[in-house]
Scaffold this active site. Sequence first.
Site, PDB file in Angstrom:
ATOM      1  N   LYS A  50     -95.523  35.884 133.425  1.00  0.00           N
ATOM      2  CA  LYS A  50     -94.515  35.606 134.481  1.00  0.00           C
ATOM      3  C   LYS A  50     -93.779  34.472 134.024  1.00  0.00           C
ATOM      4  CE  LYS A  50     -97.297  37.653 137.702  1.00  0.00           C
ATOM      5  NZ  LYS A  50     -98.460  37.891 138.586  1.00  0.00           N
ATOM      6  N   GLN A  94    -102.046  33.867 142.359  1.00  0.00           N
ATOM      7  CA  GLN A  94    -102.477  35.213 141.869  1.00  0.00           C
ATOM      8  C   GLN A  94    -104.116  35.420 142.601  1.00  0.00           C
ATOM      9  OE1 GLN A  94    -100.681  35.688 138.665  1.00  0.00           O
ATOM     10  NE2 GLN A  94    -102.022  37.608 139.033  1.00  0.00           N
ATOM     11  N   ASP A 119     -93.929  39.044 146.273  1.00  0.00           N
ATOM     12  CA  ASP A 119     -94.862  40.063 145.955  1.00  0.00           C
ATOM     13  C   ASP A 119     -94.848  41.111 147.411  1.00  0.00           C
ATOM     14  OD1 ASP A 119     -96.354  40.161 143.866  1.00  0.00           O
ATOM     15  OD2 ASP A 119     -97.830  38.522 144.480  1.00  0.00           O
TER      16      ASP A 119
END
Length: 283
Positions: A50, A94, A119
């Site tokens: 990322k 995460q 997300d």
Amino acid sequence: MAATIIDGKALAAKKKAQVAEQAAKLKSRPGLAVILVGDDPASRVYVTSKRRDCEECGFYSEEFALPAETGQKALLELVDTLNERPEIDGILCQLPLPKGYDYDEQEVLLHIAPSKDVDAFHPTNVGKIMIGDYDFLPCTPAGVMEMLKEYNIDPAGKHCVVVGRSNIVGKPQAMLLLHKHGTVTICHSRTPDLASITRQADILVAAVGRVNLITADMVKPGAVVIDVAMNRNAAGKLCGDVDFAPVAEIASYITPVPGGVGPMTRAMLMENTLTAARLHGKE
Ligand code: NAP
């Protein structure tokens, strides 16, 4: 091999280049914060990739590598701080959080400001997806829809079968196909005679996490087969749910693993962060 291979890697590169071009026109750079709690090696790899994607797109990025014992309270405080910081447009924690500690993943997701929830896991964003009026789409299903669009595969009027009903892949995938006027069936671990349903699919999306779950006899000739899964086979090789070579003989289009949905997921995260920057007035 009959099927056209859907090249997720090439499409992701194209998408990221478009995002970089758009980002360069903003008043200030989009910014992404990634929180990693504990030292799960797979999560570490994702975080590193990322960061690379952010560099590629000209984004600001910040990583927070916290020890496993950080605790829920300190984690929520960090999220609160990031919610307030104007240079941060997207916040990503995460998952999974380390086992054996007192973490509540749902509470962490609820804490992220919906406008920074790149997300699209916050219930506000999930609800917006349900009614078809959204800012962000979850990256993996959004990546699948981009792939279909790129290859001129229109779900309208097609029977779309999604195998898997998770909140991050299966359910939103089904909803997006429905928005595009597909007739959608969702299968899961308690679906009897899975093959009888997958064989009806014009577009089959496999999102389970079981090596070779989808064999050639479960696929209608000419179907579009999208393999979301990321598994390791007995030899340790990365593979999906679909028995690739035999299925590719009969499908019209197929995504490979690796090089299919995975790279597109990453590219869509960059697009969502760009969208967040716009929402935050950086245009
Ligand atoms: P998950 O939360 O474990 O969900 C798996 C789903 O598969 C569940 O709904 C489960 O049913 C269903 N299932 C399990 N066994 C089945 C069977 N024998 N027949 C039919 N359905 C079955 O997994 P996930 O997070 O959705 O991820 C799915 C896969 O996609 C994993 O391999 C993951 O690594 C991969 N993934 C890839 C990306 C990417 O970027 N490419 C992103 C996210 C996930 P129940 O609900 O009944 O348990």
